[in-house]
Scaffold this motif. Structure first.
Motif, PDB file in Angstrom:
ATOM      1  N   ALA A 325       0.880  -1.176   0.000  1.00 30.32           N
ATOM      2  CA  ALA A 325       0.000   0.000   0.000  1.00 30.32           C
ATOM      3  C   ALA A 325       0.914   1.222   0.000  1.00 30.32           C
ATOM      4  CB  ALA A 325      -0.879   0.000   1.256  1.00 30.32           C
ATOM      5  N   HIS A 326       0.341   2.419  -0.129  1.00 34.39           N
ATOM      6  CA  HIS A 326       1.192   3.590   0.058  1.00 34.39           C
ATOM      7  C   HIS A 326       0.760   4.297   1.328  1.00 34.39           C
ATOM      8  CE1 HIS A 326      -1.494   6.922  -1.460  1.00 34.39           C
ATOM      9  NE2 HIS A 326      -2.005   5.976  -2.230  1.00 34.39           N
ATOM     10  N   TYR A 327       1.726   4.591   2.192  1.00 37.45           N
ATOM     11  CA  TYR A 327       1.374   5.176   3.491  1.00 37.45           C
ATOM     12  C   TYR A 327       1.475   6.692   3.475  1.00 37.45           C
ATOM     13  CZ  TYR A 327       6.336   5.618   4.977  1.00 37.45           C
ATOM     14  OH  TYR A 327       7.675   5.974   5.100  1.00 37.45           O
ATOM     15  N   ASP A 347      -9.022   7.269   3.401  1.00 34.36           N
ATOM     16  CA  ASP A 347      -9.228   6.231   2.396  1.00 34.36           C
ATOM     17  C   ASP A 347      -7.983   6.104   1.520  1.00 34.36           C
ATOM     18  OD1 ASP A 347     -11.487   5.608  -0.418  1.00 34.36           O
ATOM     19  OD2 ASP A 347     -10.598   4.223   1.043  1.00 34.36           O
ATOM     20  N   ASP A 348      -7.409   7.247   1.151  1.00 36.07           N
ATOM     21  CA  ASP A 348      -6.261   7.268   0.213  1.00 36.07           C
ATOM     22  C   ASP A 348      -4.951   7.639   0.910  1.00 36.07           C
ATOM     23  OD1 ASP A 348      -5.540   9.071  -2.874  1.00 36.07           O
ATOM     24  OD2 ASP A 348      -4.694   7.262  -1.985  1.00 36.07           O
ATOM     25  N   ASP A 349      -4.159   6.812   1.258  1.00 38.49           N
ATOM     26  CA  ASP A 349      -4.374   5.371   1.293  1.00 38.49           C
ATOM     27  C   ASP A 349      -4.169   4.873   2.716  1.00 38.49           C
ATOM     28  OD1 ASP A 349      -2.777   2.430  -0.077  1.00 38.49           O
ATOM     29  OD2 ASP A 349      -4.845   2.798   0.554  1.00 38.49           O
ATOM     30  N   GLY A 350      -4.822   5.615   3.661  1.00 42.87           N
ATOM     31  CA  GLY A 350      -4.763   5.145   5.051  1.00 42.87           C
ATOM     32  C   GLY A 350      -5.389   3.767   5.141  1.00 42.87           C
ATOM     33  N   GLY A 381       5.797   8.356  -1.142  1.00 44.56           N
ATOM     34  CA  GLY A 381       5.871   9.118  -2.386  1.00 44.56           C
ATOM     35  C   GLY A 381       4.978   8.652  -3.521  1.00 44.56           C
ATOM     36  N   GLU A 382       3.943   7.879  -3.215  1.00 42.61           N
ATOM     37  CA  GLU A 382       3.041   7.432  -4.291  1.00 42.61           C
ATOM     38  C   GLU A 382       2.344   8.623  -4.919  1.00 42.61           C
ATOM     39  OE1 GLU A 382      -0.812   6.026  -6.083  1.00 42.61           O
ATOM     40  OE2 GLU A 382      -0.403   7.545  -4.564  1.00 42.61           O
ATOM     41  N   GLU A 383       1.918   9.533  -4.076  1.00 40.19           N
ATOM     42  CA  GLU A 383       1.179  10.694  -4.578  1.00 40.19           C
ATOM     43  C   GLU A 383       2.069  11.610  -5.419  1.00 40.19           C
ATOM     44  OE1 GLU A 383      -2.532   9.738  -2.491  1.00 40.19           O
ATOM     45  OE2 GLU A 383      -1.875  10.725  -4.352  1.00 40.19           O
ATOM     46  N   LYS A 384       3.362  11.485  -5.262  1.00 31.19           N
ATOM     47  CA  LYS A 384       4.301  12.349  -5.986  1.00 31.19           C
ATOM     48  C   LYS A 384       4.695  11.738  -7.333  1.00 31.19           C
ATOM     49  CE  LYS A 384       4.790  15.754  -3.016  1.00 31.19           C
ATOM     50  NZ  LYS A 384       5.624  15.798  -1.837  1.00 31.19           N
ATOM     51  N   ILE A 409      -3.096  -2.583  -2.377  1.00 29.10           N
ATOM     52  CA  ILE A 409      -4.337  -2.109  -1.769  1.00 29.10           C
ATOM     53  C   ILE A 409      -4.289  -0.577  -1.709  1.00 29.10           C
ATOM     54  CG2 ILE A 409      -5.900  -2.342   0.206  1.00 29.10           C
ATOM     55  CD1 ILE A 409      -4.284  -4.801   1.088  1.00 29.10           C
ATOM     56  N   ASP A 410      -5.100   0.058  -2.504  1.00 29.30           N
ATOM     57  CA  ASP A 410      -5.117   1.525  -2.531  1.00 29.30           C
ATOM     58  C   ASP A 410      -6.557   2.009  -2.589  1.00 29.30           C
ATOM     59  OD1 ASP A 410      -3.320   4.045  -4.535  1.00 29.30           O
ATOM     60  OD2 ASP A 410      -4.639   4.192  -2.802  1.00 29.30           O
ATOM     61  N   MET A 411      -7.084   2.419  -1.461  1.00 24.21           N
ATOM     62  CA  MET A 411      -8.449   2.908  -1.288  1.00 24.21           C
ATOM     63  C   MET A 411      -9.458   1.771  -1.314  1.00 24.21           C
ATOM     64  SD  MET A 411      -8.315   6.344  -3.711  1.00 24.21           S
ATOM     65  CE  MET A 411     -10.058   6.704  -3.514  1.00 24.21           C
TER      66      MET A 411
HETATM   67 ZN    ZN Z   1      -3.719   6.348  -3.407  1.00 18.66          ZN
END
Ligand code: ZN
Length: 551
Positions: A325-327, A347-350, A381-384, A409-411
């Motif tokens: 996942a991305h934290y 949700d994204d991506d807690g 850094g997924e969002e980046k 697992i993302d959202m």
């Molecule tokens: Zn995400």
């Protein structure tokens, strides 16, 4: 006879896979269900209220909130006896983030031989290269044939810095606001020919750069302007070649001047733009504007969190099923219009972050270990730009060839309530549904295990709507599994669909459907378990989409 033979051989090889694929009935034993039941809505909620709390500040990359979340993950993994799989026996894979910033102290700004302070009196908002050139004033800089506007009619901008003045906030397609009485709709015809802002005109006519004079908006917002500009984009150091010392291509700079510098430039001139002068003219015969920019590199560090749960089978434990996942999320926005400045990313991506954590806890509580090992990776850094997954796949801390599949697992935390007519929730999945992406794209065996586990367990509504590389939303390319897939690893991505709080400050833990998360996470856990116990690792037996062949 050849082909058929070949065809025959092919059929033979994939027979086992195909038969497994087509006719897979995954039997989930009572013992396996019992293990998965260690994952509970209460547990998930408890973790998510921590990870997505305001205290984590939206977990930007890099940030203190992200580092605290990493420590939180590590603390639990240590407590549960996981093996560190990051750098040098730690749970962290550190990677450097580089930003080239203008070094104000080493940058020199002069007009007519008098020095000014970079940052105080001038800021570069775009472009590159040094300048030594005279200045020419061009009104508001807009050439719009349909409106009979052309400030360049009687001046030559070649080799000069074009100074422009325009009241109001820059926006739309230009660094200077449109003249009063002109709208975007008036910009008809071809840009550069029928209309041009100063940036377009200057570049096309060999100017050395543009100097935006301080309108009230710029003077009032000087600190924000200078704070955000002059700082290059942050990049992953080891994934991005260094910025060339001497910029390629024609040097052209976009600059903004402080009231002090602007006053000095127009002192004693035929007109003062800050006091209403609009006609174009060459400024200060023989005087030169000089800029030589020095940059320095700022480094920051962040980390992926990586842990291994060793398998029980003496041979198969060398292979791993990866779950990730991305934290990270996008942090805060102090200029946000509303009172809420924190993008909590529950949700994204807690949701994925704590789903993987609860899978870890269930493994630790299980009376037995799966045959293959399980690799857990929380990406930064997924969002980046999928930074953490890209970095891990290019500099793996484990033998990446032994990773047989990656479950991303993302959202998975939001569900569409009955009667919800909000258009932003149109594609949001229901309380018992979830989008599944990629499982059928690379390996028919993986596709079958994913499908079979679900139909052998809770029979959730698995929606394959986005499971197509040609899907216009391109979800397949928009989360961490993509870099594993590029590495030739079959992947599956679970996703609940975009919703009203997607990338909004309202993505809070109190809007999460924890019952749904419990069901989806248990199902992913069992899918992982099935994969760890497969006789043979899933083969990539599908024609890969072009993007996956680029490696
Ligand atoms: Zn995400």
């Amino acid at each position: 006879m050849k082909r058929t033979f070949l065809a025959l051989l092919l059929v033979a090889t994939f027979a086992t896979q195909a038969t497994f694929a087509q006719t897979t009935k995954v039997t989930i034993t009572a013992a396996e269900k019992k293990i998965a039941e260690n994952i509970t809505a209460a547990q998930i909620s408890n973790y998510l209220y921590f990870v997505a709390s305001d205290a984590m500040g939206g977990r930007d990359t890099p940030s203190v909130g992200l580092d605290i979340t990493a420590e939180f993950l590590k603390m639990n993994l240590q407590r549960w006896g996981f093996k560190p799989a990051g750098d040098n026996g730690t749970f962290f894979q550190k990677f450097g983030l580089r930003r080239d910033v203008i070094d104000p102290k080493a940058t020199s700004v002069k007009y007519n031989g008098i020095s000014y302070e970079y940052g105080e009196d001038l800021a570069r908002v775009g472009g590159s290269g040094s300048i030594s050139a005279p200045i020419v004033f061009a009104g508001n800089g807009w050439m719009i044939k349909s409106k009979g506007l052309n400030p360049y009619a009687n001046i030559d901008v070649k080799g000069k810095v074009i100074a422009v003045f325009a009241e109001g906030e820059p926006g739309g397609r230009s660094i200077t606001p449109l003249p009063a009485g002109v709208t975007q709709a008036d910009l008809t015809g071809t840009r550069g020919t029928d209309w041009a802002d100063v940036n377009t005109y200057g570049r096309a006519n060999g100017a050395a750069g543009v100097l935006v004079l301080p309108s009230k908006f710029l003077a009032d917002n000087w600190s924000e302007v200078t704070a955000q500009f002059g700082r290059g984009r942050m990049v992953v150091d080891k994934l991005t070649p260094p910025t060339p010392a001497t910029p390629t291509g024609p040097s052209f700079s976009l600059l903004v001047a402080s009231p002090k510098l602007a006053k000095a430039i127009f002192a004693g001139e035929q007109g003062d733009p800050m006091n209403g002068a609009t006609n174009s003219f060459d400024v200060g015969a023989g005087k030169k504007f000089e800029l030589s920019v020095a940059t320095k590199t700022e480094m920051a560090w962040t980390q992926n969190v990586i842990a291994l749960w060793e398998g029980s089978d003496p041979t198969l434990k060398a292979e791993m099923v990866a779950v990730g996942a991305h934290y990270d999320h996008v942090g805060t926005n102090p200029n946000a219009p509303g009172p809420d400045k924190i993008w909590n990313g529950a949700d994204d991506d807690g949701s994925g972050t704590v789903a993987v954590l609860s899978i870890a806890e269930a493994l630790a509580k299980a009376p037995k270990r799966p045959k293959r090992s399980v690799l857990l990776v929380w990406h930064a850094g997924e969002e980046k730009g999928l930074w953490g997954a890209d970095y891990f796949n290019k500099f793996p801390t484990v033998d990446i060839k032994k990773v047989i599949a990656q479950l991303n697992i993302d959202m998975i935390g939001r569900s569409k309530a009955a009667g919800d007519t909000n258009p932003k929730n149109k594609e949001l999945s229901g309380p018992n549904d979830i989008y599944v992406i990629g499982s059928e794209m690379m390996s028919s065996t993986l596709g079958a295990v994913v499908k079979g586990t679900n139909s052998g367990f809770l029979k959730l509504g698995y929606d394959y709507k986005y499971d197509d590389p040609k899907d216009p939303n391109r979800f397949f390319f928009r989360s961490d599994h993509f870099h594993y897939a590029q590495n030739g690893i079959p992947v599956t991505f679970w996703f609940d669909g975009e919703h009203e709080d997607y990338h909004q400050p309202g993505d809070h833990p109190d809007k999460i459907d924890y019952q749904k998360m419990e069901k989806v996470t248990r199902t992913i856990f069992l899918t992982m378990w099935e994969l760890t116990d497969l006789k043979e690792r899933p083969k990539v037996d599908k024609e890969l989409p072009a993007e996956l062949k680029q490696r």
